[in-house]
Enzyme design. Structure first.
Site, short mmCIF file in Angstrom:
data_model
loop_
_atom_site.label_atom_id
_atom_site.label_comp_id
_atom_site.label_asym_id
_atom_site.label_seq_id
_atom_site.Cartn_x
_atom_site.Cartn_y
_atom_site.Cartn_z
CB CYS A 1 0.74 1.70 4.75
SG CYS A 1 -0.84 0.88 5.09
CG HIS B 1 -4.35 3.84 3.49
ND1 HIS B 1 -3.40 3.14 4.20
CD2 HIS B 1 -4.58 4.98 4.18
CE1 HIS B 1 -3.06 3.83 5.27
NE2 HIS B 1 -3.77 4.97 5.28
CG ASN C 1 -13.73 9.08 -5.59
OD1 ASN C 1 -14.64 9.89 -5.57
ND2 ASN C 1 -12.72 9.18 -6.43
CB CYS D 1 -0.92 0.01 1.21
SG CYS D 1 -1.88 1.54 1.34
CG HIS E 1 -6.96 7.73 -0.45
ND1 HIS E 1 -7.46 6.46 -0.59
CD2 HIS E 1 -6.88 8.24 -1.70
CE1 HIS E 1 -7.64 6.20 -1.88
NE2 HIS E 1 -7.32 7.27 -2.58
CD GLN F 1 -8.14 11.35 -5.84
OE1 GLN F 1 -7.45 11.78 -6.75
NE2 GLN F 1 -9.07 10.44 -6.02
CG HIS G 1 -4.45 -0.67 4.73
ND1 HIS G 1 -3.83 -0.14 3.62
CD2 HIS G 1 -5.27 -1.66 4.27
CE1 HIS G 1 -4.25 -0.79 2.53
NE2 HIS G 1 -5.13 -1.71 2.90
#
Ligand SMILES: [Zn+2]
Length: 397
Positions: free
Chosen positions: A92, A206, A195, A89, A208, A210, A155
């Site tokens: 991470c 993971h 998303n 990942c 997250h 944007q 994660h």
């Protein structure tokens, strides 16, 4: 090289997060945002040990003469990382016994860094030109910026599982990045979004989100700006303020109501699941929110996401995590001074394509080709379901 600066809200004496800047091996910026009450600040002395190729220069974008929309051409994104194994990942923290990730530190609270495969990029922008020499097809550099926001180093977590302190640090990061990205001369609009779920094409598991800093006003923000200006010309009031007032008066689709934020299913919702959250005060972006607004949002937003994760249950009554898109719509940069009330108010929209357990709404001819929507449900049904699950003891803040 690194530089530490406090992140402040509208009251400069009230520091609630700490920002530290480093550069990755290919020159991209990375910012650690640490909760001020954490015992473990991210180790900003950890260096990026990878041998990375240099960042590409700015890609190009072309204007569609039929709609006036700009279309960035980001063909290099075809090679981006897609659902890597857990051990690989890139979001991470870097661990000594594993390949280095995008984040050099061994642990972190919140991290923001420039996307390695950006569709918008200010580097080495070439001058404007025309496709095939034809004046009807303007082309220029897509000189904006794409950043990745890691909400937590865990994660397996999700935004809905963040504590108010953790969520507050993400909000500080969003606000700080919004303010800084709006300073880039070519940037016209900054959009923070997440998303969540493979169903909507997420390429990394993971937790997250944007941030896109667009070098043009994207279509939806342009619509919001035009409608807000029309409404102000007609009434002298800001459009989203009137929408919230009407939702509160009708009190039919309100999901959560705090002192500073109201979450509701909009009266003309188009998606199978859709919730908007609007601040009580007319602010143009997350950068303009104050301490009290951010503190309440840090509790309300994860609670809203937890409610959404209980919207659908499977045959055994188990909650199904909702695939969703959550986006913060702000006011775009204006060319000349405009009354703030004529500009769109900051607000959040959370939408989902899931219309039943295991069933997704596919965007077909009317929606995809025409942009004309037909809802498969009613906003009142969505609201009734959310009112039930938001009251479950398990989803109380
Ligand atoms: Zn990870």
């Amino acid at each position: 090289m690194n530089a530490t600066t406090p992140v402040t809200d509208s009251d400069p004496t009230d520091v609630v997060a700490r920002r530290t800047h480093i550069q990755l091996a290919d020159g991209r910026d990375l910012f650690y945002y640490d909760d001020l009450d954490t015992a473990d600040f991210a180790d900003s002395s950890a260096a990026d040990t990878r041998d990375l190729p240099p960042m590409p220069g700015a890609a190009r974008m072309r204007r569609d003469p039929l709609t006036g929309e700009w279309i960035p051409l980001a063909s290099h994104r075809m090679n981006r990382t897609h659902l890597p194994a857990r051990a690989d990942c890139p979001l991470c923290p870097s661990k000594p016994d594993q390949a280095a990730s995008e984040i050099p530190a061994a642990d972190y609270n919140v991290v923001v860094f420039e996307n390695r495969f950006p569709s918008l990029n200010v580097r080495d922008a070439e001058p404007p030109s025309r496709v095939d020499g034809q004046s009807i097809w303007p082309e220029r550099a897509s000189d904006g910026r794409c950043e990745v926001v890691c909400f937590t180093s865990d994660h397996e977590s999700s935004f809905s599982a963040l504590t108010p302190t953790q969520a507050r640090t993400v909000i500080e990061a969003w606000a700080d990045r919004t303010a800084e990205l709006m300073q880039i001369p070519s940037v016209r609009d900054v959009f923070c979004f997440e998303n969540r779920g493979e169903e909507i094409g997420v390429t990394l598991a993971h937790p997250h989100g944007q941030i896109y800093a667009y070098p043009y006003v994207p279509p939806r923000t342009a619509q919001h700006a035009a409608r807000s200006a029309e409404h102000f010309a007609d009434t002298g009031r800001d459009l989203l303020g009137d929408i919230v007032a009407a939702e509160c008066e009708a009190d039919r689709r309100i999901i959560m109501r705090g002192q500073h934020w109201t979450a509701f299913v909009p009266a003309a919702a188009r998606w199978p699941v859709e919730v908007h959250m609007v601040p009580q005060r007319h602010v143009l972006s997350l950068a303009q929110t104050n301490d009290a607004e951010r503190a309440e949002l840090a509790k309300m937003y994860p609670a809203l996401l937890r409610a959404l994760d209980h919207f659908f249950v499977d045959g055994d009554g188990e909650a199904i995590p909702l695939p969703y898109i959550a986006g913060w719509f702000a006011a775009p940069k204006v060319d000349e001074p405009v009354d703030e009330a004529a500009q769109p108010r900051l607000h959040l929209q959370v939408i989902s394509v899931m219309r039943a357990p295991g069933k997704l709404k596919y965007l077909a001819g009317s929606e995809s080709a025409q942009g004309a929507w037909v809802s498969d449900t009613t906003p009142e049904l969505i609201a009734d379901r959310l009112k039930v699950v938001v009251e479950l003891p398990a989803v109380q803040t």
